[in-house]
Design an enzyme around this catalytic site. Structure first.
Site, PDB file in Angstrom:
ATOM      1  CB  CYS A 139      -0.642  17.695 -68.588  1.00  0.00           C
ATOM      2  SG  CYS A 139      -2.266  18.425 -68.684  1.00  0.00           S
ATOM      3  NE  ARG A 175       4.851  18.176 -65.234  1.00  0.00           N
ATOM      4  CZ  ARG A 175       5.671  18.769 -66.092  1.00  0.00           C
ATOM      5  NH1 ARG A 175       6.967  18.764 -65.860  1.00  0.00           N
ATOM      6  NH2 ARG A 175       5.226  19.339 -67.179  1.00  0.00           N
ATOM      7  CD1 TRP A 227      -3.625  21.063 -62.607  1.00  0.00           C
ATOM      8  CD2 TRP A 227      -3.909  22.460 -64.335  1.00  0.00           C
ATOM      9  NE1 TRP A 227      -3.874  22.311 -62.103  1.00  0.00           N
ATOM     10  CE2 TRP A 227      -4.053  23.188 -63.129  1.00  0.00           C
ATOM     11  CE3 TRP A 227      -4.053  23.132 -65.535  1.00  0.00           C
ATOM     12  CZ2 TRP A 227      -4.320  24.547 -63.100  1.00  0.00           C
ATOM     13  CZ3 TRP A 227      -4.328  24.491 -65.509  1.00  0.00           C
ATOM     14  CH2 TRP A 227      -4.453  25.188 -64.297  1.00  0.00           C
ATOM     15  CG  ASN A 229       1.768  17.485 -71.095  1.00  0.00           C
ATOM     16  OD1 ASN A 229       0.902  16.685 -70.793  1.00  0.00           O
ATOM     17  ND2 ASN A 229       2.999  17.458 -70.594  1.00  0.00           N
ATOM     18  N   GLY A 230      -0.721  20.732 -72.952  1.00  0.00           N
ATOM     19  CA  GLY A 230      -0.883  21.986 -73.687  1.00  0.00           C
ATOM     20  C   GLY A 230      -2.312  22.167 -74.156  1.00  0.00           C
ATOM     21  CD  GLU A 244       7.086  33.632 -52.145  1.00  0.00           C
ATOM     22  OE1 GLU A 244       6.442  34.119 -53.077  1.00  0.00           O
ATOM     23  OE2 GLU A 244       7.294  32.414 -52.045  1.00  0.00           O
ATOM     24  CE  LYS A 268       5.130  29.851 -51.256  1.00  0.00           C
ATOM     25  NZ  LYS A 268       6.008  29.960 -52.340  1.00  0.00           N
ATOM     26  CD  GLU A 294       1.866  29.144 -53.892  1.00  0.00           C
ATOM     27  OE1 GLU A 294       2.161  28.929 -55.056  1.00  0.00           O
ATOM     28  OE2 GLU A 294       2.739  29.291 -53.006  1.00  0.00           O
ATOM     29  CG  HIS A 314      -3.789  55.209 -49.109  1.00  0.00           C
ATOM     30  ND1 HIS A 314      -4.269  56.500 -49.152  1.00  0.00           N
ATOM     31  CD2 HIS A 314      -2.491  55.298 -48.719  1.00  0.00           C
ATOM     32  CE1 HIS A 314      -3.296  57.337 -48.829  1.00  0.00           C
ATOM     33  NE2 HIS A 314      -2.207  56.637 -48.555  1.00  0.00           N
ATOM     34  CE  LYS A 374       8.104  23.289 -57.976  1.00  0.00           C
ATOM     35  NZ  LYS A 374       8.111  24.306 -56.912  1.00  0.00           N
TER      36      LYS A 374
HETATM   37  C1  G6P Z   1       3.462  28.050 -60.490  1.00  0.00           C
HETATM   38  C2  G6P Z   1       4.084  27.451 -59.241  1.00  0.00           C
HETATM   39  C3  G6P Z   1       4.786  28.545 -58.448  1.00  0.00           C
HETATM   40  C4  G6P Z   1       5.800  29.265 -59.314  1.00  0.00           C
HETATM   41  C5  G6P Z   1       5.185  29.777 -60.611  1.00  0.00           C
HETATM   42  C6  G6P Z   1       6.246  30.243 -61.597  1.00  0.00           C
HETATM   43  O1  G6P Z   1       2.440  28.922 -60.146  1.00  0.00           O
HETATM   44  O2  G6P Z   1       3.099  26.836 -58.457  1.00  0.00           O
HETATM   45  O3  G6P Z   1       5.438  27.982 -57.331  1.00  0.00           O
HETATM   46  O4  G6P Z   1       6.338  30.339 -58.603  1.00  0.00           O
HETATM   47  O5  G6P Z   1       4.456  28.726 -61.263  1.00  0.00           O
HETATM   48  O6  G6P Z   1       7.020  29.139 -61.973  1.00  0.00           O
HETATM   49  P1  G6P Z   1       8.509  29.206 -62.429  1.00  0.00           P
HETATM   50  O7  G6P Z   1       8.893  27.771 -62.689  1.00  0.00           O
HETATM   51  O8  G6P Z   1       8.521  30.025 -63.695  1.00  0.00           O
HETATM   52  O9  G6P Z   1       9.288  29.821 -61.348  1.00  0.00           O
END
Ligand code: G6P
Length: 610
Positions: free
Chosen positions: A2, A27, A75, A100-101, A483, A487, A490, A506, A605
């Site tokens: 949010c 975000r 959100w 927010n929250g 990672e 990616k 996502e 395994h 984000k």
């Molecule tokens: C969300 C974002 C990711 C990020 C993660 C941790 O899931 O989409 O890209 O890695 O939060 O966020 P931070 O700001 O703590 O790195």
């Protein structure tokens, strides 16, 4: 997650609010809305499901004339993605709230309010706030005291912004868990959950502390702490480096941010290296006194930042010679853990506001850690302000939800941390100098590897009809495989799993067939021969592989294997270098899948709720 924007001015503010929301789109959100107090003293509300553009179009059809207003991108947490659940929420057409929250005791409060005669228009937890303020407003003289009284009843984490039709030109904002800033103008003031939202109107900000409530008019800002005492908070000038600007020549922010990595890493290194080590103040003045006592490192993070921590564990144990654990913040915070002697708690976070990581940092203060250090991209964030030591990654604003340049600059910071601790624990000058040398050549290596872009793009039509994929790596490249898989899932929505290649037998070998691409990260390191055996295991079972390999590793493309030759680099920086082709692969696959690359569905984000 949010986003909040608010403004009180002498000019019409609906355009400022909408521009602010647009700047918060990155975000992640699913609906948007605004409320403006018009000259007749009525609150006009417009809300839309979907993009801020839909809200903008709706406002365009019915222009709003008011000079005080609040706005929000939602959100969904409580209640589906509907217009009725979008913020702002209203009580009796007079109290408007964005939030927010999460209000954890919303069900109890809702029941009490219903008994008092309030009816609810939404399924959200937020709506209890506006009705409760309305209820308190009947006994309290003004909005500020009504908000202060309401806060006493709320449990959970929130940032909330309130407007009252009886008090034109006034906004009240409360912070408990969700970040909020006040933007200071001349004859006008603003509020937002992120300063990026307000850059078109101001460069001067106050970051609210936990528990703060601010009473804001066009010309005054008065802040009260959690005990209701008036307090002064520092005014920060905006750090220009953190302005994302536009997408420039790039189609998406993510692609722009991938290409910014050589520059971001240069910034991350600037003034921080000597010939054979790092400068004394890289982690803050006086940091060495703390770092020289460190005998164990506990890393806590989420998402991509967690993967950076996993890479760092290899470096810290092998080079700095101290033990290191890495844990996902949401697990760490809810289990009983053993704190090693002289243990340093390290949080890694792009935003510095991720709810679980921040909670872990706060928890660590009660657990007997030697101290805390954060590796973070946002200087004004909660984590930077609440940690004993900080390393700023200097990546600049990262707008794409999928983290790219924040990750590679975090890795640079973690190599520097390895040096900082290692210098007190027997790391030789020659070893330190070798790390420094590798870091110095890193930006040019990243430039070289970015030139693989066309070759990688040429591969991706083969992914167009794929639904599953497997990423393999060994050693420091195992977290890089993780990672890479994160990616891809996502932004392309292809299911992707990462495995340490040695673990293939395994379980995952059972999945291998020609319909599941296997992506292998193969630098020329001491584990190369072992990795080659794993590659043969996949080949023998009819798997199709995409191998990102060092030129000297002698992989050959054939009918079962596409080899992308990656520039030769030192083993130490290979995790950083090999990250980039995997980012490009995900990006181009997402393009052919036609997804929303910068704002993938359901993701946020900045995750400010747990
Ligand atoms: C969300 C974002 C990711 C990020 C993660 C941790 O899931 O989409 O890209 O890695 O939060 O966020 P931070 O700001 O703590 O790195």
């Amino acid at each position: 997650m949010c986003g909040i924007v608010g403004a009180t001015s002498e000019r019409r503010i609906s355009e400022i609010l909408i521009e602010g929301l647009k700047r918060l789109e990155y975000r992640g959100y699913d609906s948007a809305g605004l409320a403006v107090l018009n000259e007749q003293g009525n609150i006009e509300v417009v809300r839309r499901v979907g993009k801020v553009q839909a809200l903008k179009d709706a406002v365009g059809e019915q222009p709003l004339s008011g000079t005080t207003g609040i706005a929000h991108t939602r959100w969904a947490t409580h209640g589906g993605v509907t217009e009725a659940n979008a913020h702002p929420h209203l009580s009796n057409q007079c109290i408007a709230v964005v939030h927010n929250g999460i209000i954890e005791n919303h069900a109890d409060l809702r029941q009490q309010l219903q008994q008092l005669g309030y009816t609810f228009q939404s399924d959200t937890d937020t709506e209890v706030i506006c009705h409760w303020i309305h209820h308190e407003r009947k006994t309290h003289g003004d909005l500020l005291t009504a908000v202060q009284a309401t806060i006493q009843h709320l449990e959970g984490a929130y940032g909330t912004l309130v407007m009252d039709c009886h008090e034109p030109g006034r906004l009240v904002v409360a912070r408990s868990g969700s970040p909020l800033v006040i933007g200071l103008g001349i004859g006008e003031n603003f509020v937002a959950s992120d300063q990026l939202a307000l850059l078109p109107v101001t460069r001067r900000f106050i970051v609210l502390e936990e528990g703060d409530i601010a009473d804001i008019t066009r010309t005054t800002v008065t802040i009260y702490d959690r005990d209701g005492l008036r307090v002064e908070r520092t005014v920060h000038e905006f750090d220009g480096q953190y302005d994302a600007g536009g997408k420039g020549e790039y189609r998406h922010f993510m692609l722009k941010e991938i290409h910014e990595q050589p520059t971001a890493v240069r910034h991350a290194l600037e003034d921080r290296l000597t010939d054979h080590g790092i400068a004394d103040d890289v982690f803050g003045n006086g940091s060495l006194a703390l770092l020289q006592q460190v005998e164990h490192v506990q890393i806590v993070a989420c998402g991509t930042s967690y993967h950076a921590g996993l890479v760092a564990r290899y470096w810290i144990e092998a080079l700095a010679g101290v033990s290191c654990n890495v844990e996902i913040a949401s697990e760490f915070r809810y289990r009983t853990s053993h704190v090693h002697r002289n243990s340093l708690l390290v949080t890694i976070s792009q935003s510095g506001e991720t709810a679980d990581t921040l909670a872990a940092l706060r928890l660590s203060k009660q657990l007997g850690y030697l101290g805390s250090l954060t590796i973070c991209n946002v200087a004004t964030s909660s984590m930077v302000r609440e940690s004993d030591l900080a390393y700023l990654t200097r990546a600049g604003a990262e707008i794409g939800v999928a983290s790219t340049k924040a990750f590679t600059t975090q890795l640079v910071g973690l190599l520097m941390l390895t040096l900082a601790i290692g210098q007190f624990r027997g790391m030789s000058e020659a070893q330190q100098a070798a790390v420094v040398q590798s870091l110095k050549v890193l930006p040019s290596k990243l430039e070289e590897v970015l030139r693989l872009s066309d070759a990688i793009e040429a591969l991706v039509p083969e992914f167009a009809d794929k639904y599953h994929s497997l990423f393999l790596g060994r050693g420091t490249q195992y977290p890089i495989a993780m990672e890479g898989a994160l990616k891809l899932k996502e932004i392309s929505y292809i299911h992707a799993e990462a495995y340490a290649a040695g673990e293939l037998k395994h379980g995952p070998l059972a999945l291998i067939d020609a319909s599941m691409p296997v992506i292998v990260v193969a630098p020329n390191d001491e584990l190369l021969e072992k990795l080659k055996s794993n590659v043969e295991e996949v080949r023998a079972r009819g798997g199709i592989m995409y191998v990102f390999a060092d030129k000297q590793a002698r992989f050959q493309s054939d009918s079962t294997m596409r080899v992308i030759q990656v520039t030769h680099c030192d083993e130490l920086i290979a995790p950083i270098v090999y990250t980039i082709p995997l980012q490009l692969l995900s990006y181009f696959v997402a393009i052919i899948k036609g997804t929303d690359v910068d704002q993938p569905r359901n993701l946020a984000k900045s995750v400010t709720v747990e």
